[in-house]
Enzyme design. Structure first.
Site, PDB file in Angstrom:
ATOM      1  CG  HIS A   1      97.417 168.805  16.212  1.00  0.00           C
ATOM      2  ND1 HIS A   1      97.767 169.532  17.329  1.00  0.00           N
ATOM      3  CD2 HIS A   1      96.270 169.366  15.745  1.00  0.00           C
ATOM      4  CE1 HIS A   1      96.875 170.477  17.524  1.00  0.00           C
ATOM      5  NE2 HIS A   1      95.950 170.402  16.582  1.00  0.00           N
TER       6      HIS A   1
ATOM      7  CB  CYS B   1      97.117 173.198  15.277  1.00  0.00           C
ATOM      8  SG  CYS B   1      95.818 173.921  16.291  1.00  0.00           S
TER       9      CYS B   1
ATOM     10  CG  ASN C   1      93.954 171.601  19.595  1.00  0.00           C
ATOM     11  OD1 ASN C   1      95.140 171.926  19.568  1.00  0.00           O
ATOM     12  ND2 ASN C   1      93.194 171.633  18.521  1.00  0.00           N
TER      13      ASN C   1
HETATM   14  O1  UT7 Z   1      93.583 171.793  15.813  1.00  0.00           O
HETATM   15  C1  UT7 Z   1      93.118 172.395  14.661  1.00  0.00           C
HETATM   16  C2  UT7 Z   1      92.305 171.482  13.879  1.00  0.00           C
HETATM   17  N1  UT7 Z   1      91.042 171.268  14.541  1.00  0.00           N
HETATM   18  C3  UT7 Z   1      90.452 170.104  14.408  1.00  0.00           C
HETATM   19  O2  UT7 Z   1      90.994 169.213  13.814  1.00  0.00           O
HETATM   20  C4  UT7 Z   1      89.068 169.970  14.974  1.00  0.00           C
HETATM   21  C5  UT7 Z   1      88.220 169.178  14.016  1.00  0.00           C
HETATM   22  N2  UT7 Z   1      86.834 169.041  14.433  1.00  0.00           N
HETATM   23  C6  UT7 Z   1      86.434 168.278  15.477  1.00  0.00           C
HETATM   24  O3  UT7 Z   1      87.236 167.770  16.217  1.00  0.00           O
HETATM   25  C7  UT7 Z   1      84.952 168.019  15.648  1.00  0.00           C
HETATM   26  O4  UT7 Z   1      84.274 168.455  14.493  1.00  0.00           O
HETATM   27  C8  UT7 Z   1      84.337 168.701  16.891  1.00  0.00           C
HETATM   28  C9  UT7 Z   1      84.816 168.016  18.158  1.00  0.00           C
HETATM   29  C10 UT7 Z   1      84.700 170.165  16.939  1.00  0.00           C
HETATM   30  C11 UT7 Z   1      82.812 168.574  16.849  1.00  0.00           C
HETATM   31  O5  UT7 Z   1      82.462 167.192  16.775  1.00  0.00           O
HETATM   32  P1  UT7 Z   1      81.433 166.688  15.665  1.00  0.00           P
HETATM   33  O6  UT7 Z   1      81.214 165.252  15.918  1.00  0.00           O
HETATM   34  O7  UT7 Z   1      81.999 167.079  14.332  1.00  0.00           O
HETATM   35  O8  UT7 Z   1      80.128 167.483  16.009  1.00  0.00           O
HETATM   36  P2  UT7 Z   1      79.286 168.472  15.096  1.00  0.00           P
HETATM   37  O9  UT7 Z   1      79.983 169.766  14.922  1.00  0.00           O
HETATM   38  O10 UT7 Z   1      78.821 167.748  13.861  1.00  0.00           O
HETATM   39  O11 UT7 Z   1      78.027 168.700  16.014  1.00  0.00           O
HETATM   40  C12 UT7 Z   1      77.153 167.620  16.371  1.00  0.00           C
HETATM   41  C13 UT7 Z   1      76.162 168.130  17.400  1.00  0.00           C
HETATM   42  C14 UT7 Z   1      75.509 169.435  16.999  1.00  0.00           C
HETATM   43  O12 UT7 Z   1      74.166 169.410  17.452  1.00  0.00           O
HETATM   44  P3  UT7 Z   1      72.963 169.057  16.432  1.00  0.00           P
HETATM   45  O13 UT7 Z   1      73.046 170.105  15.364  1.00  0.00           O
HETATM   46  O14 UT7 Z   1      73.257 167.679  15.922  1.00  0.00           O
HETATM   47  O15 UT7 Z   1      71.768 169.145  17.300  1.00  0.00           O
HETATM   48  C15 UT7 Z   1      76.265 170.471  17.787  1.00  0.00           C
HETATM   49  O16 UT7 Z   1      75.510 171.633  18.058  1.00  0.00           O
HETATM   50  O17 UT7 Z   1      76.845 168.383  18.637  1.00  0.00           O
HETATM   51  C16 UT7 Z   1      76.542 169.714  19.071  1.00  0.00           C
HETATM   52  N3  UT7 Z   1      77.676 170.211  19.822  1.00  0.00           N
HETATM   53  C17 UT7 Z   1      77.811 170.024  21.141  1.00  0.00           C
HETATM   54  N4  UT7 Z   1      77.031 169.403  22.034  1.00  0.00           N
HETATM   55  C18 UT7 Z   1      77.442 169.371  23.302  1.00  0.00           C
HETATM   56  C19 UT7 Z   1      78.758 170.897  19.354  1.00  0.00           C
HETATM   57  N5  UT7 Z   1      79.604 171.143  20.375  1.00  0.00           N
HETATM   58  C20 UT7 Z   1      79.034 170.617  21.489  1.00  0.00           C
HETATM   59  C21 UT7 Z   1      79.414 170.560  22.831  1.00  0.00           C
HETATM   60  N6  UT7 Z   1      78.585 169.918  23.699  1.00  0.00           N
HETATM   61  N7  UT7 Z   1      80.569 171.088  23.274  1.00  0.00           N
END
Ligand code: UT7
Length: 321
Positions: free
Chosen positions: A248, A112, A278
């Protein structure tokens, strides 16, 4: 000698995938995707549509905006992690489509952050007098390599291309670029297969982008925060002098965190994530072209571009547009 942006262009595939469409594929919701990422919909390539297709459309628009004929281009640098072929590189495919021959044409891969890297490289060619008209492209089709059963990643990625034409100038233009990488983080965000590994996972249907999203998020905010400070300090610039932040587009919360660090109101940040998602290496030049074409970004303004991606790689550019 410096380089300056003579023209910008971008292209998105026609096909749109909404959050409602993705709700049918994985256990997710429009509400979760919008509140956690800022994404409402994204463009995805159709069957047979490739990275080079998107790059060509974006390049032709950038060349037209710069008032440059393809034949004047003497360097092509394409940032992509999703090339049409292992080789020839996408730069070469693009060169052939533009019907120009002989000038250096290559691709580089920095996920990215690829466009920041491509801009940094092409800027050096122009500054050294080795290129007088450089075509710099960020183009990706990450939806081709996403695991569509992984809700943690498939809701994020999208396809597109953005391009700029760089020409020599007696004043900057590209004031500075700042590029970084740290391979220690290779396991946090990767596509775990490739030609040298024999594409075994891909053949077994077990490949696909893998990301430890939460860890990536924290490191991205930290590194990008340091990066914008480094970029300002290197040029003796204060936060209030920046007209536009062009980040980004990975997550609206990351964008807001960096804007806050710069004390910039969101009105001075180009945000395209709601409809672009993204788009990897295409995300920054797509946002740049969006701001230029809708009239927000004007000649003479000071722009701060930044990006972060797998590797990790991260980079910025300070630009007098
Ligand atoms: O471009 C390259 C660089 N990439 C980035 O910069 C991406 C960086 N990361 C992010 O943007 C975020 O971490 C995400 C958007 C990918 C995820 O958001 P988050 O607030 O960090 O969520 P998380 O991974 O901590 O997950 C929280 C909860 C989990 O459930 P539990 O364990 O709390 O029950 C996940 O399983 O959200 C769940 N979850 C979802 N729920 C519904 C993860 N993805 C989804 C989804 N829909 N698509």
């Amino acid at each position: 000698m410096y380089s300056r942006i003579a023209g910008t262009g971008s292209h998105l595939p026609e096909k749109i995938l909404t959050n409602a469409d993705i709700e049918k594929l994985v256990d997710t919701s429009d509400e979760w995707i919008r509140t956690r990422t800022g994404i409402s919909e994204r463009h995805v390539v159709a069957d047979g549509e490739t990275t080079a297709d998107l790059a060509e459309h974006a390049s032709r628009k950038a060349l037209a905006a710069a008032g440059v004929e393809p034949g004047e281009v003497d360097l092509i640098c394409v940032a992509t992690a999703t090339p049409d072929l292992v080789f020839p590189n996408v730069g070469t495919l693009l060169q052939d489509r533009l019907d120009i021959h002989g000038c250096p044409a290559f691709s580089l891969e920095a996920a990215c952050a690829g466009f920041a890297y491509a801009l940094g490289v092409a800027d050096k060619f122009v500054r050294l007098g080795e290129a007088k008209c450089a075509l710099v492209v960020g183009a990706d089709t990450l939806t081709r390599i996403v695991d569509w059963s992984d809700r943690g990643t498939c809701v994020l990625f999208a396809d597109g291309a953005g391009a700029v034409v760089l020409k020599p100038a007696s004043e900057p233009g590209i004031i500075s670029t700042h590029l970084h990488a740290d391979g220690r983080y290779k396991d946090l965000l990767q596509y775990p297969d490739g030609p040298s590994r024999g594409f075994h996972l891909m053949r077994e249907g077990k490949a696909g982008v893998r990301m430890k999203g939460n860890e990536v998020y924290k490191i991205a905010v930290n590194k990008l925060g340091q990066l914008v400070t480094e970029t300002l300090e290197a040029n003796g610039i204060t936060k209030d002098q920046i007209d536009w932040l062009i980040p980004h587009q990975a997550n609206i919360r990351i964008i807001e965190a960096i804007a806050k660090r710069l004390d910039m109101p969101m009105e001075r940040v180009i945000v395209t994530i709601a409809t672009h998602g993204n788009t990897s290496a295409a995300s920054v030049p797509l946002a740049l072209d969006t701001g230029v074409r809708d009239g927000r970004i004007k000649r003479g303004q000071l722009l701060l571009l930044e990006a972060f991606g797998g590797g990790f790689t991260w980079g910025s550019a300070l630009i007098r547009y």
